[in-house]
Design an enzyme around this catalytic site. Structure first.
Site, PDB file in Angstrom:
ATOM      1  N   SER A  55      57.544  98.854  61.382  1.00 49.58           N
ATOM      2  CA  SER A  55      56.087  98.683  61.503  1.00 49.58           C
ATOM      3  C   SER A  55      55.735  97.245  61.910  1.00 49.58           C
ATOM      4  O   SER A  55      54.937  96.578  61.238  1.00 49.58           O
ATOM      5  CB  SER A  55      55.370  99.073  60.205  1.00 49.58           C
ATOM      6  OG  SER A  55      55.485 100.468  59.989  1.00 49.58           O
ATOM      7  N   PRO A  56      56.281  96.763  63.004  1.00 45.90           N
ATOM      8  CA  PRO A  56      56.086  95.357  63.380  1.00 45.90           C
ATOM      9  C   PRO A  56      54.674  95.007  63.850  1.00 45.90           C
ATOM     10  O   PRO A  56      54.353  93.828  63.976  1.00 45.90           O
ATOM     11  CB  PRO A  56      57.092  95.157  64.519  1.00 45.90           C
ATOM     12  CG  PRO A  56      57.296  96.516  65.101  1.00 45.90           C
ATOM     13  CD  PRO A  56      57.176  97.466  63.942  1.00 45.90           C
ATOM     14  N   LEU A  57      53.827  96.041  64.075  1.00 48.64           N
ATOM     15  CA  LEU A  57      52.448  95.750  64.490  1.00 48.64           C
ATOM     16  C   LEU A  57      51.428  96.150  63.432  1.00 48.64           C
ATOM     17  O   LEU A  57      50.224  96.059  63.667  1.00 48.64           O
ATOM     18  CB  LEU A  57      52.106  96.497  65.795  1.00 48.64           C
ATOM     19  CG  LEU A  57      52.936  96.169  67.029  1.00 48.64           C
ATOM     20  CD1 LEU A  57      52.426  96.959  68.223  1.00 48.64           C
ATOM     21  CD2 LEU A  57      52.903  94.673  67.347  1.00 48.64           C
ATOM     22  N   TYR A  59      61.271 112.397  59.416  1.00 47.63           N
ATOM     23  CA  TYR A  59      60.165 112.152  60.347  1.00 47.63           C
ATOM     24  C   TYR A  59      59.684 113.482  60.921  1.00 47.63           C
ATOM     25  O   TYR A  59      60.456 114.220  61.544  1.00 47.63           O
ATOM     26  CB  TYR A  59      60.576 111.191  61.471  1.00 47.63           C
ATOM     27  CG  TYR A  59      60.839 109.764  60.987  1.00 47.63           C
ATOM     28  CD1 TYR A  59      60.377 109.326  59.751  1.00 47.63           C
ATOM     29  CD2 TYR A  59      61.535 108.861  61.776  1.00 47.63           C
ATOM     30  CE1 TYR A  59      60.614 108.028  59.312  1.00 47.63           C
ATOM     31  CE2 TYR A  59      61.785 107.558  61.344  1.00 47.63           C
ATOM     32  CZ  TYR A  59      61.317 107.154  60.106  1.00 47.63           C
ATOM     33  OH  TYR A  59      61.549 105.875  59.668  1.00 47.63           O
ATOM     34  N   GLU A  88      44.767  99.929  57.183  1.00 53.44           N
ATOM     35  CA  GLU A  88      44.136  99.243  58.316  1.00 53.44           C
ATOM     36  C   GLU A  88      44.797  99.546  59.649  1.00 53.44           C
ATOM     37  O   GLU A  88      44.210  99.326  60.704  1.00 53.44           O
ATOM     38  CB  GLU A  88      44.195  97.724  58.098  1.00 53.44           C
ATOM     39  CG  GLU A  88      43.278  97.230  57.011  1.00 53.44           C
ATOM     40  CD  GLU A  88      43.457  95.730  56.780  1.00 53.44           C
ATOM     41  OE1 GLU A  88      42.443  95.056  56.600  1.00 53.44           O
ATOM     42  OE2 GLU A  88      44.600  95.247  56.778  1.00 53.44           O
TER      43      GLU A  88
HETATM   44  N1  LIG Z   1      62.740 102.355  57.083  1.00 49.80           N
HETATM   45  C1  LIG Z   1      61.527 102.686  56.738  1.00 49.80           C
HETATM   46  O1  LIG Z   1      61.190 102.839  55.561  1.00 49.80           O
HETATM   47  C2  LIG Z   1      60.512 102.872  57.841  1.00 49.80           C
HETATM   48  C3  LIG Z   1      59.156 103.086  57.523  1.00 49.80           C
HETATM   49  C4  LIG Z   1      58.259 103.244  58.597  1.00 49.80           C
HETATM   50  C5  LIG Z   1      58.713 103.196  59.909  1.00 49.80           C
HETATM   51  N2  LIG Z   1      60.036 103.001  60.168  1.00 49.80           N
HETATM   52  C6  LIG Z   1      60.556 102.950  61.556  1.00 49.80           C
HETATM   53  O2  LIG Z   1      59.853 101.947  62.233  1.00 49.80           O
HETATM   54  C7  LIG Z   1      59.315 102.473  63.433  1.00 49.80           C
HETATM   55  C8  LIG Z   1      58.080 101.739  63.794  1.00 49.80           C
HETATM   56  O3  LIG Z   1      57.062 101.926  62.785  1.00 49.80           O
HETATM   57  P1  LIG Z   1      55.555 102.054  63.220  1.00 49.80           P
HETATM   58  O4  LIG Z   1      55.390 103.212  64.117  1.00 49.80           O
HETATM   59  O5  LIG Z   1      54.688 101.966  62.013  1.00 49.80           O
HETATM   60  O6  LIG Z   1      55.457 100.699  64.065  1.00 49.80           O
HETATM   61  P2  LIG Z   1      54.411  99.906  64.910  1.00 49.80           P
HETATM   62  O7  LIG Z   1      55.027  99.683  66.234  1.00 49.80           O
HETATM   63  O8  LIG Z   1      54.026  98.737  64.080  1.00 49.80           O
HETATM   64  O9  LIG Z   1      53.158 100.846  65.002  1.00 49.80           O
HETATM   65  C9  LIG Z   1      53.017 101.791  66.004  1.00 49.80           C
HETATM   66  C10 LIG Z   1      51.582 102.299  65.946  1.00 49.80           C
HETATM   67  O10 LIG Z   1      50.715 101.222  66.322  1.00 49.80           O
HETATM   68  C11 LIG Z   1      49.831 101.708  67.329  1.00 49.80           C
HETATM   69  N3  LIG Z   1      49.340 100.643  68.192  1.00 49.80           N
HETATM   70  C12 LIG Z   1      48.075 100.186  68.169  1.00 49.80           C
HETATM   71  N4  LIG Z   1      47.912  99.248  69.114  1.00 49.80           N
HETATM   72  C13 LIG Z   1      49.080  99.105  69.753  1.00 49.80           C
HETATM   73  C14 LIG Z   1      49.510  98.279  70.828  1.00 49.80           C
HETATM   74  N5  LIG Z   1      48.682  97.429  71.454  1.00 49.80           N
HETATM   75  N6  LIG Z   1      50.771  98.364  71.219  1.00 49.80           N
HETATM   76  C15 LIG Z   1      51.607  99.231  70.596  1.00 49.80           C
HETATM   77  N7  LIG Z   1      51.245 100.047  69.580  1.00 49.80           N
HETATM   78  C16 LIG Z   1      49.981  99.987  69.152  1.00 49.80           C
HETATM   79  C17 LIG Z   1      50.661 102.756  68.052  1.00 49.80           C
HETATM   80  O11 LIG Z   1      49.790 103.620  68.758  1.00 49.80           O
HETATM   81  P3  LIG Z   1      50.274 104.216  70.185  1.00 49.80           P
HETATM   82  O12 LIG Z   1      51.291 105.255  69.898  1.00 49.80           O
HETATM   83  O13 LIG Z   1      49.004 104.750  70.743  1.00 49.80           O
HETATM   84  O14 LIG Z   1      50.816 103.074  70.978  1.00 49.80           O
HETATM   85  C18 LIG Z   1      51.373 103.439  66.908  1.00 49.80           C
HETATM   86  O15 LIG Z   1      50.500 104.370  66.272  1.00 49.80           O
HETATM   87  C19 LIG Z   1      59.139 103.966  63.143  1.00 49.80           C
HETATM   88  O16 LIG Z   1      59.091 104.744  64.309  1.00 49.80           O
HETATM   89  C20 LIG Z   1      60.373 104.235  62.333  1.00 49.80           C
HETATM   90  O17 LIG Z   1      61.446 104.427  63.225  1.00 49.80           O
HETATM   91  C21 LIG Z   1      60.941 102.826  59.157  1.00 49.80           C
END
Ligand SMILES: NC(=O)c1ccc[n+]([C@@H]2O[C@H](COP(=O)([O-])OP(=O)(O)OC[C@H]3O[C@@H](n4cnc5c(N)ncnc54)[C@H](OP(=O)(O)O)[C@@H]3O)[C@@H](O)[C@H]2O)c1
Length: 306
Positions: free
Chosen positions: A216-218, A52, A224
């Site tokens: 990536s729960p959101l 990361y 997109e």
């Molecule tokens: N194992 C794997 O292969 C893998 C792959 C990817 C990720 N991961 C892990 O999963 C974690 C989460 O992934 P992710 O960051 O893609 O997850 P996410 O929580 O689905 O997405 C976060 C993104 O959504 C945005 N967002 C837009 N509207 C939002 C709202 N109303 N509330 C909150 N967030 C909003 C956030 O922006 P803001 O920052 O402005 O809130 C941020 O850029 C990563 O940090 C990592 O630890 C693991």
């Protein structure tokens, strides 16, 4: 915040974890504020990976931790290894040992609570993985081990060589990206949702008491971004909005509550870098959706019930 005991461990973990994949562009002070906020909301689980920000995320987190050593005992730190970006996946003993040693340095900690193999290495030799993990556990550098994006077959093979149980499988899952669930609901039908992409990993993990961490729960798709307030997901946002009003929380909390409602007792990893968003997301822990509401959200994302 609600907590649960991570299966196969003595770790009491928050239902919601904070993923640190997106913190690399933040200032150190902002990272400190984010961690402090997470802890104050009761979030005690932090997810990293060596790749990361090319190591910057662990480095910033470690610098924040060095300024607040009292935080270490309040947190469970997980990281991942095994990806050499754009070159190869590498589960060789040498690579695993060197990755974990580098992560320990960047995070400025003596041990990492959980280390995951990030993505399956096609050239994986399970005996080498076992040697690496045994050594790291014996040396007290790692407490528990797990995987990410692994199939049941890959887990079975690895586990047959390992002395310690694999306790986590981190997998992509959200209301929109719900392949782990779709193929079971539409088994043996001609709809594209019926295409088996999951290898039955959800039920397998439940059976083996391996905790699923939805990543990536959101997110809808990489292109997109989030489905929250996204005009392509108008119907879903309508239902999210209705339930948000009912439960007096934000729409994003309802999206996380959808994952928490699943009886597999999953631990979603949220990836926000915003204090306000984090506060809103943490409220998911107090929402228990009804069965009908869970299905309303599933259908509103465009899926079908045969
Ligand atoms: N194992 C794997 O292969 C893998 C792959 C990817 C990720 N991961 C892990 O999963 C974690 C989460 O992934 P992710 O960051 O893609 O997850 P996410 O929580 O689905 O997405 C976060 C993104 O959504 C945005 N967002 C837009 N509207 C939002 C709202 N109303 N509330 C909150 N967030 C909003 C956030 O922006 P803001 O920052 O402005 O809130 C941020 O850029 C990563 O940090 C990592 O630890 C693991």
């Amino acid at each position: 915040m609600k907590y649960f005991e991570l299966q196969h461990t003595d770790l009491n973990v928050s239902q919601i974890a904070l993923g640190c994949m997106r913190i690399s562009e933040m200032q150190l002070e902002e990272v400190e504020t984010l961690i402090e906020k997470a802890l104050s909301l009761g979030i005690n689980f932090f997810d990293h990976a060596d790749i990361y920000g090319n190591g910057k995320c662990e480095e910033l987190f470690g610098q924040a931790l060095a300024k607040h050593p009292e935080w270490r005992d309040q947190m469970i730190i997980q990281t991942k290894c095994g990806i050499v970006r754009k070159q190869r996946y590498d589960f060789s003993k040498e690579h695993i040992l060197s990755c974990v040693n580098e992560s320990l340095k960047r995070l400025q900690v003596d041990y990492i609570d959980i280390v995951l193999l990030h993505r399956p290495d096609a050239l994986c030799d399970p005996e080498e993985v076992a040697q690496a993990f045994n050594q790291l556990i014996d040396e007290g550098k790692v407490r528990y081990i797990g995987v990410s994006n692994h199939t049941p077959g890959e887990i079975e093979l690895l586990q047959s060589y390992l002395a310690d149980p694999l306790i986590i499988n981190q997998l992509q899952l959200s209301i929109v990206h719900s392949y782990l669930i779709d193929s079971s609901i539409t088994l043996n039908m001609s709809t594209p949702y019926s295409i088996e992409r999951s290898a039955g990993v959800l039920d397998y993990c439940r059976l083996k008491k391996i905790t699923i961490q939805p990543w990536s729960p959101l997110q809808a798709t990489r292109e997109e971004g989030s489905f929250i307030d996204n005009p392509h997901y108008e119907e879903l946002n309508k239902v999210l909005d209705r339930l948000a009003k009912k439960y007096l929380v934000n729409k994003s909390a309802i999206a996380i509550a959808w994952l928490l409602r699943h009886p597999a007792h999953m631990q979603p990893i949220v990836g926000t870098t915003s204090i306000q968003h984090l506060q809103e997301l943490a409220e998911a822990s107090k929402v228990t959706l009804t069965r009908q509401e869970w299905y309303d959200l599933y259908l509103a994302s465009g899926k079908i019930l045969p």
